[in-house]
Enzyme design. Sequence first.
Site, short mmCIF file in Angstrom:
data_model
loop_
_atom_site.label_atom_id
_atom_site.label_comp_id
_atom_site.label_asym_id
_atom_site.label_seq_id
_atom_site.Cartn_x
_atom_site.Cartn_y
_atom_site.Cartn_z
N LYS A 185 113.85 46.50 -59.08
CA LYS A 185 112.59 45.74 -58.98
C LYS A 185 112.01 45.61 -60.39
CE LYS A 185 108.70 45.91 -58.88
NZ LYS A 185 107.77 45.24 -59.79
N GLU A 261 110.66 57.69 -67.21
CA GLU A 261 110.41 57.35 -68.62
C GLU A 261 108.98 56.82 -68.66
OE1 GLU A 261 112.29 57.91 -71.07
OE2 GLU A 261 114.30 58.11 -70.23
N CYS A 295 106.41 52.22 -75.49
CA CYS A 295 106.02 53.62 -75.26
C CYS A 295 106.37 54.45 -76.50
CB CYS A 295 106.68 54.17 -74.02
SG CYS A 295 108.42 53.81 -73.93
N GLU A 392 96.93 55.84 -74.94
CA GLU A 392 97.99 54.94 -75.40
C GLU A 392 97.38 53.56 -75.68
OE1 GLU A 392 101.13 54.43 -72.47
OE2 GLU A 392 102.63 54.33 -74.04
P1 ADP Z 1 102.66 48.96 -67.24
O1 ADP Z 1 101.42 49.69 -67.64
O2 ADP Z 1 103.75 48.93 -68.23
O3 ADP Z 1 102.41 47.65 -66.54
P2 ADP Z 1 103.16 50.11 -64.69
O4 ADP Z 1 103.46 51.55 -64.51
O5 ADP Z 1 101.90 49.58 -64.12
O6 ADP Z 1 103.31 49.89 -66.22
O7 ADP Z 1 104.33 49.21 -64.10
C1 ADP Z 1 105.69 49.46 -64.32
C2 ADP Z 1 106.48 49.01 -63.12
O8 ADP Z 1 106.04 49.75 -61.98
C3 ADP Z 1 106.33 47.55 -62.74
O9 ADP Z 1 107.58 47.07 -62.27
C4 ADP Z 1 105.31 47.59 -61.63
O10 ADP Z 1 105.44 46.50 -60.75
C5 ADP Z 1 105.70 48.87 -60.93
N1 ADP Z 1 104.61 49.51 -60.15
C6 ADP Z 1 103.29 49.61 -60.46
N2 ADP Z 1 102.62 50.29 -59.51
C7 ADP Z 1 103.55 50.66 -58.57
C8 ADP Z 1 103.49 51.39 -57.34
N3 ADP Z 1 102.35 51.91 -56.87
N4 ADP Z 1 104.64 51.57 -56.64
C9 ADP Z 1 105.80 51.07 -57.10
N5 ADP Z 1 105.91 50.37 -58.24
C10 ADP Z 1 104.81 50.16 -58.97
#
Ligand code: ADP
Length: 489
Positions: A185, A261, A295, A392
Site C-alpha cells: 500500500k 522504519e 527521515c 522532526e
Molecule cells: P508521513 O508523515 O510520512 O505522511 P505517515 O506515517 O502518516 O507518514 O504515512 C506513511 C504511510 O502510512 C502512508 O502510506 C499512509 O497512508 C499510511 N498510514 C497512515 N496512517 C495509517 C494507519 N492508521 N493505518 C495504516 N496505514 C496508515
Amino acid sequence: MSIPTSEQKVIDAVPKQLLIGGEWHDGGGGETLAVEDPSTGETLVEIADATPADGDAALSAATEAQFAWGDHPPRERGEILRRAWQEISDRADELALLMTLEMGKSVAESKAEVTYGAEFLRWFSEEAVRIAGRYAIPPNGQGRMLVMRQPVGPCLFITPWNFPLAMGTRKIAPAIAAGCTMVVKPAQQTPLSMLALADILQRAGLPDGVLNILTAKSSGKLMGPLIADRRARKLSFTGSTEVGRELMKQASEQLLRVSMELGGNAPFLVFDDADIDAAVEGAVLAKMRNVGEACTAANRFHVATGVAEEFTQKLAARIGAMKVGRGTEDGVEVGPLIDNDQRGKVDELVTDAVGRGAEAVVGGAVVDGPGYFYEPTVLANVSAESRLLSEEIFGPVAPVVGFSDEEEALDWANRTEYGLVAYVYTRDLGRAFRVCERLETGMVGLNQGMVSNAAAPFGGVKQSGFGREGGVEGIEEYVETKYVAMTLP
Ligand code: ADP
C-alpha cells in the site's frame, strides 16, 4: 492549466488500477483517488481507491501464490529482479519525471532516487542465491542439527510519500529474493511510481499474485483488517513514529512479525578540527536532499563555538543560493513540500524558534503563489527550548546551535527519543571512534552527508524503529529459521 504533452505521456503510461492476483482491477467501490502535483496543487490523474474487499482479495492472492513462490528457484527469483533493474535503468528519465510530478523534488533528485531505488533490485537479485542454512554436530555428538531458512510468508508493506520508489524497493526486492509474496500500500500522495514499478516487475516475469498493489484514500480502513488477518505473516512499515506505534498495537493482536522504519531527528556535529568546507558540503546534502523531507535529514546542527560563525555563514551562502521552483524546471534544486499541511508544520516550527530569539540568516518564510514552497532557511542563535530541535522538521530548515566540548556535543546528539542517524565531522581519528561508539543511532555518517546505500543495513534504534533494510542484513527480515533435530538411525 493543462498538463504539458511530455508530462501527460509519462502519466498515461502508468496503470491506474489495483494489481490483484496478476490482474489490474478498478476499486470495488467504484471510487477514485486524486493524485496532485505539489508544485501547482492541481490534480494530475485519478486512480483506483481500494475497498476492504479488495484488500481481502489481494491477501488471498498473495496467500495462494506463497507456496509455489517459496519453492521457485532462487536464481530465477534473482533474474526477475535483475530484469526489472535493467528496465528501470533504461527508463530512468521517464520514471524520474513521473516521480517529480507526484512528489515535487527536482528531476535530478528524482533520477538519483530512481538509481538508488533500482539498486535494491540489483543488490537483492545477487542475494537471492545466498540464503543458506546451517548444519552442526551437537556438543554431545548425538545426532545432527539442521537449520533451515524459509520465507516468512505473505507480507504487508505500507510505504511513505517522500521516496516513492526506494521505500518500496527496499521491502519488495528482499521479499522477492527470499520467496515471500506481498500486498503493498503506497502513500496516497505518491502512488504512481509504485504502480509503474509493479508494471515493470510483472513484465519482468514475476508470477501472478506475488506482488499485489492497493492504492487507497484511507490507509487505516484498508490495512487494519489485513493486519488482523491470520494469513498475513509480516508487516513492514516506513513512515511516522506516531503511525508506527499504532500499527504495532494492531500487529500485537496476532503477534505479527514487524519491521519499523520510523521518524528521525538527526544531529549533525561539527568539531573544531573538522574540514569546515567539507562539513558545509555534507550539511547541504544532509539537509537539502529531498527538500529536507527525509527521515535521515539533518534536523539540527551542533557546531563547536570556535567555528560556528564560519560554518553558519558558509552554509547560509550555499543554501541561500539554491534555486527554488517546480522540480521539472532547469536548474531547480529545491522543489515544493508535499502539501500545505507539511508546509504549515515547517512554518510553525520556524515561527516558534524565531519567537524564542533565533535569527534567520537566510529564508524563514513561506513562498507565495501556487504550490507548497518554503524558502531554504538557516537559523542562528537557536535557543535550547525551540521545538525544532526536538521535533522532526521535514523541510528545508537548518537550525545551528553551538557546543563547547565533546561531552556537550554527545549530550546534545543523544537528547532525543529518536535514533536513526547522526552525522559527524572531525579529522581526529580517536574522537571519530569515541563519538561513533557513543551515538545512540542505527547509522552514522562520518565525514559524509549521506548514508543511504543499497549494500548497507539501513535502520534505527530507540523510537526510530527496528529492523534493517538493505545490505546482507536486509534479507533477514524475510526469512524464518526452522531447526530440525535429527537422530541418525
Ligand atoms: P508521513 O508523515 O510520512 O505522511 P505517515 O506515517 O502518516 O507518514 O504515512 C506513511 C504511510 O502510512 C502512508 O502510506 C499512509 O497512508 C499510511 N498510514 C497512515 N496512517 C495509517 C494507519 N492508521 N493505518 C495504516 N496505514 C496508515
